[in-house]
Design a protein around this motif. Structure first.
Motif: not given
Length: 359
Positions: A52-66, A100-110
């Motif tokens: 099965s082909r994977a999906y590639r999602f582009a949208g973030h402008k920098d490293t995806v951290t979580c 949007r609300a954080h003022m710096a890198t978002v490190r974690s999401i749950h």
């Protein structure tokens, strides 16, 4: 006593597609999809079904951290060094909503277990709670004095635990929004934290190469492991609660038997630091990612048969009792990023979900 091990874990498959270090992995509820984020700014959604082909999602402008799938599997949340959170519909179109609300890198999401809210942690020293369906920021928890690397809901959604570069792990009451306890035993930055499936314990990983397990009721340190030769970057509890897997910059994954308090396996797969690891929702598989740009899927082969029996024997009453509420959450999640002209399609999907749901 832990159930006897059936077989050693085995490397089932590996996925190549990221163009830089893999930072995070998460399985969907039904284990049909595996999401990963990378320093290449993309999310990949891999299909466990072969060819099965994977999906590639582009949208973030920098490293995806979580990355984290919603409890139903109909949404995928991501955080990034670009300071934003995105909620994606994990299909071929890959539509997303930006928070949007954080003022710096978002490190974690749950996500919370009911899917109604999610929690994020950031280098802006805050933990933030958001409403999934209202698509808005709700409130901040602000007592850490350095970057917050990780935040997780307890299984019942009443508590939040966070880990920080201020060397502390904090437990928060979601309703009162107050810090109810701080654990200060780590000798360096705390990289990752999570709740035991029972909700009674937490495990935290640190740059000091250790893993510590505390009881959240008595606040007592229950277990302390110093098995890795470099920073421990991530950990994940097996759904049975009997095992813990860790990922380290020493390039290894280690599986700990929590009932016996000992190391079971050391797995060598990644070339360079192992940055992330996560069990599937049933515990049959776990996935890992590394700075070698690879995502690896391992078959657990331990405790699976026994745990499968436990699931079949213990779960049906709870599943039946909550099935209608789960469906409602699933339907709401599906609607999140859909525009009005797609409502017809959404309703058809709902009917399909209803038909697929076992009585």
């Amino acid at each position: 006593m832990a159930a006897p091990c059936l077989e050693d874990p085995s490397l089932e498959r590996h996925f190549k597609g990221h163009r830089d270090a893999v930072t995070c992995v998460d399985f969907s509820l039904n284990t049909k999809q595996l999401a990963s984020g990378s320093m290449d700014s993309c999310l990949m959604v891999w299909h466990m079904k072969p060819q099965s082909r994977a999906y590639r999602f582009a949208g973030h402008k920098d490293t995806v951290t979580c990355v984290n799938f919603s409890p139903s599997g109909h949404l995928l949340a991501s955080g990034s060094r670009d300071k934003t959170v995105r909620i994606w519909v994990p299909n071929v179109k890959g539509e997303s909503t930006v928070f949007r609300a954080h003022m710096a890198t978002v490190r974690s999401i749950h996500f919370c277990s009911d899917g109604q809210s999610f929690v994020t942690a950031s280098d802006d020293k805050t933990v933030k709670v958001w409403s999934t369906h209202r698509q808005k920021f709700l409130f901040s928890l602000s007592q850490h004095i350095n970057w917050v690397r990780c935040a997780k809901f307890s299984p019942d959604g009443r508590l939040i635990v966070s880990a920080s570069d201020d060397k502390t792990v904090k437990v928060w009451d979601k309703t009162s929004r107050e810090c109810v306890h701080s654990y200060c035993e780590h000798g360096s930055f705390v990289t990752y934290v999570d709740f035991h499936p029972s909700g009674t314990c937490i495990a935290a990983a640190g740059m000091d190469n250790t893993v510590k397990v505390w009881d959240v009721r008595t606040h007592r340190l229950l277990q302390h492991y110093q098995l890795h030769s470099a920073a421990v970057n991530a950990l994940s509890f097996h759904p049975s609660g009997n095992y813990l897997v860790t990922a380290s910059s020493d390039s290894t994954l280690k599986i700990l038997d929590l009932m016996e308090g000992r190391l079971l396996y050391t797995l060598h797969g990644h070339q360079g630091p192992a940055t992330t690891v996560a069990f599937s929702r049933t515990g049959e598989y776990f996935a890992s990612g590394g700075s070698d740009e690879q995502v690896m899927v391992w078959k657990s082969n331990f405790d699976v048969v026994n745990y499968g029996e436990v699931l079949r024997v213990q779960r049906p009453p709870a599943t039946l009792a909550s099935s209608s509420r789960t469906l409602t959450v699933s339907i709401l999640e599906q609607r999140l990023t859909l525009t009005e002209d797609k409502l017809k399609q959404c309703l058809e999907n709902q009917q399909l979900i209803m038909q697929r749901t076992p009585p």
